[in-house]
Design a protein around this motif. Sequence first.
Motif, PDB file in Angstrom:
ATOM      1  N   PRO A   3      14.372  63.256  50.288  1.00 27.49           N
ATOM      2  CA  PRO A   3      13.022  63.768  50.043  1.00 27.49           C
ATOM      3  C   PRO A   3      12.974  64.961  49.081  1.00 27.49           C
ATOM      4  O   PRO A   3      12.015  65.104  48.319  1.00 27.49           O
ATOM      5  N   TYR A   4      13.995  65.803  49.095  1.00 26.95           N
ATOM      6  CA  TYR A   4      14.015  66.952  48.199  1.00 26.95           C
ATOM      7  C   TYR A   4      14.183  66.519  46.750  1.00 26.95           C
ATOM      8  O   TYR A   4      13.559  67.079  45.849  1.00 26.95           O
ATOM      9  N   GLU A   5      15.007  65.508  46.521  1.00 23.18           N
ATOM     10  CA  GLU A   5      15.168  64.979  45.165  1.00 23.18           C
ATOM     11  C   GLU A   5      13.872  64.330  44.696  1.00 23.18           C
ATOM     12  O   GLU A   5      13.493  64.468  43.528  1.00 23.18           O
ATOM     13  N   GLU A   6      13.198  63.628  45.582  1.00 22.45           N
ATOM     14  CA  GLU A   6      11.924  63.002  45.233  1.00 22.45           C
ATOM     15  C   GLU A   6      10.887  64.065  44.868  1.00 22.45           C
ATOM     16  O   GLU A   6      10.135  63.896  43.909  1.00 22.45           O
ATOM     17  N   ALA A  10       9.146  64.615  41.250  1.00 17.54           N
ATOM     18  CA  ALA A  10       7.685  64.591  41.147  1.00 17.54           C
ATOM     19  C   ALA A  10       7.166  65.835  40.422  1.00 17.54           C
ATOM     20  O   ALA A  10       6.220  65.744  39.632  1.00 17.54           O
ATOM     21  N   ILE A  11       7.777  66.975  40.669  1.00 21.44           N
ATOM     22  CA  ILE A  11       7.370  68.210  39.998  1.00 21.44           C
ATOM     23  C   ILE A  11       7.587  68.098  38.495  1.00 21.44           C
ATOM     24  O   ILE A  11       6.707  68.431  37.694  1.00 21.44           O
ATOM     25  N   VAL A  12       8.747  67.600  38.100  1.00 18.79           N
ATOM     26  CA  VAL A  12       9.069  67.480  36.678  1.00 18.79           C
ATOM     27  C   VAL A  12       8.179  66.430  36.009  1.00 18.79           C
ATOM     28  O   VAL A  12       7.674  66.641  34.897  1.00 18.79           O
ATOM     29  N   VAL A  13       7.951  65.322  36.683  1.00 19.14           N
ATOM     30  CA  VAL A  13       7.090  64.267  36.125  1.00 19.14           C
ATOM     31  C   VAL A  13       5.664  64.784  35.940  1.00 19.14           C
ATOM     32  O   VAL A  13       5.032  64.544  34.899  1.00 19.14           O
ATOM     33  N   LEU A  14       5.153  65.504  36.910  1.00 16.90           N
ATOM     34  CA  LEU A  14       3.796  66.052  36.805  1.00 16.90           C
ATOM     35  C   LEU A  14       3.712  67.051  35.656  1.00 16.90           C
ATOM     36  O   LEU A  14       2.729  67.069  34.909  1.00 16.90           O
ATOM     37  N   ALA A  15       4.733  67.870  35.497  1.00 20.88           N
ATOM     38  CA  ALA A  15       4.740  68.833  34.388  1.00 20.88           C
ATOM     39  C   ALA A  15       4.713  68.097  33.045  1.00 20.88           C
ATOM     40  O   ALA A  15       3.986  68.503  32.126  1.00 20.88           O
ATOM     41  N   ALA A  16       5.464  67.015  32.937  1.00 21.35           N
ATOM     42  CA  ALA A  16       5.473  66.234  31.694  1.00 21.35           C
ATOM     43  C   ALA A  16       4.095  65.620  31.428  1.00 21.35           C
ATOM     44  O   ALA A  16       3.616  65.617  30.286  1.00 21.35           O
ATOM     45  N   LYS A  17       3.442  65.128  32.469  1.00 21.56           N
ATOM     46  CA  LYS A  17       2.090  64.570  32.307  1.00 21.56           C
ATOM     47  C   LYS A  17       1.113  65.652  31.858  1.00 21.56           C
ATOM     48  O   LYS A  17       0.289  65.431  30.973  1.00 21.56           O
ATOM     49  N   ASP A  18       1.200  66.816  32.488  1.00 17.82           N
ATOM     50  CA  ASP A  18       0.331  67.931  32.113  1.00 17.82           C
ATOM     51  C   ASP A  18       0.567  68.337  30.658  1.00 17.82           C
ATOM     52  O   ASP A  18      -0.375  68.643  29.925  1.00 17.82           O
ATOM     53  N   TYR A  19       1.823  68.324  30.250  1.00 15.86           N
ATOM     54  CA  TYR A  19       2.184  68.710  28.883  1.00 15.86           C
ATOM     55  C   TYR A  19       1.598  67.717  27.876  1.00 15.86           C
ATOM     56  O   TYR A  19       0.988  68.116  26.877  1.00 15.86           O
ATOM     57  N   ARG A  20       1.758  66.435  28.151  1.00 10.70           N
ATOM     58  CA  ARG A  20       1.209  65.415  27.250  1.00 10.70           C
ATOM     59  C   ARG A  20      -0.322  65.515  27.175  1.00 10.70           C
ATOM     60  O   ARG A  20      -0.903  65.387  26.100  1.00 10.70           O
ATOM     61  N   ARG A  21      -0.956  65.766  28.299  1.00 14.66           N
ATOM     62  CA  ARG A  21      -2.415  65.910  28.320  1.00 14.66           C
ATOM     63  C   ARG A  21      -2.841  67.105  27.460  1.00 14.66           C
ATOM     64  O   ARG A  21      -3.795  67.013  26.678  1.00 14.66           O
ATOM     65  N   ALA A  22      -2.138  68.215  27.589  1.00 15.89           N
ATOM     66  CA  ALA A  22      -2.469  69.406  26.798  1.00 15.89           C
ATOM     67  C   ALA A  22      -2.289  69.134  25.303  1.00 15.89           C
ATOM     68  O   ALA A  22      -3.138  69.535  24.491  1.00 15.89           O
ATOM     69  N   ILE A  23      -1.229  68.436  24.937  1.00 13.98           N
ATOM     70  CA  ILE A  23      -1.007  68.114  23.525  1.00 13.98           C
ATOM     71  C   ILE A  23      -2.139  67.238  22.997  1.00 13.98           C
ATOM     72  O   ILE A  23      -2.643  67.459  21.883  1.00 13.98           O
TER      73      ILE A  23
END
Length: 70
Positions: A3-6, A10-23
């Motif tokens: 669960p900790y790896e998941e 999830a944190i890194v994936v969400l950050a990448a999504k947020d980054y793409r949205r901002a761009i």
Amino acid sequence: MNPYEELANAIVVLAAKDYRRAIKQLKRNSKYTPAQQQKSEVERFFRSDWCRELTSVDGEFLIEKSQQEV
């Protein structure tokens, strides 16, 4: 995967999504302050020690890859 790896992934994936949205928002309006702030925050996260603890993927790689995708 435990669960900790998941959660870490999830944190890194969400950050990448947020980054793409901002761009994408900045492509429409380069002076949109919330998108500028979001982009800066995520870049700071990707370059942080905390991100290195969460994933073995290089933060600079994540930034470059996200920029290429947009």
